[in-house]
Design a protein around this motif. Sequence first.
Motif: not given
Length: 311
Positions: A36-45, A54-55
């Motif tokens: 969603p807007t104004q959110s950030a997902y930190v992804v690990e591999r 980002e959105a």
Amino acid sequence: MNPLSAEPLEIFVLIIWASIFLFLAFKFIQAICLVPTQSAYVVERLGKYKCTLEAGFHVLLPFIDRVAFIQDLKEETIDVPPQECFSMDEVNVEVDGVIYIQITDPLKASYGITDYRFAAMQLAQTTTRSVIGTLELDRTFEERDIISAKVVEVLDKAGEAWGVRVHRYEIKNITPPLTVKNAMELQVTAERERRAILAKSLGDKASRINRSEGQMTEMINISEGEKQRQINSAEGKAEEIIAIAKATGESIRRIAQSIEQPGGEEALNMQLSEQYLDKLKGLSRKDRKIILPNNLLDFNQWINTLGLDKK
């Protein structure tokens, strides 16, 4: 082999395959990310940082990629609980406030600190205690802006490593002890009474000044009016005297002209004699002195008494 014993085995195998299929479907669905807007997902591999989403719409690799942190990029408020602080004059006060903070770098906010909210709250409390310790009690109520600015400055420096930015810090309450509060109320009451007495005295002073100035102006106006009245009266009298003198001169001139006429001198003597006799009738014996000729029957002597010489 008994056909009846084979059916439960097949059912068991079907259940296992169905579970595996559902698990795989769930993982594939889970690999689809809608940020969603104004959110950030930190992804690990495989346990290592991969990227920050980002959105928008994103697809991850199932079983390999996972969303490790979800960070909200909107500005948020953090309540700083009340804490006891000692002022420079050793007065114990209770202070609480609120922090306005926002994540600027999701990566640092995820890996730079365990809990940036708790850290910001603790740092705000310690900074507030240190700043209040340099101020006297009276100044703590007057210089809240200084305290807030110092807390924001310290939090901003620490926030660079945490990936957050502190916009402002506001002190909600500064609560002194009850005894100090009562003393402050008495001081405020005394100060208000002093100001009321001072204002009353200044008002009375201004009233007296205005009254005296009014009386002075009134006296000046009265004197100016009296002066003008006397000037006008004197001018009127002068004009009256001038008019009388002019009239007298004119009458004398005309009398002189009448005397020069034939029979004018005799007419003048006759008129003066009549006027003199009329005056004698109105005179009082006690208050007036009358000059009479020796012979009341001698008309010429009457004329001489009046100061006229008959030609």
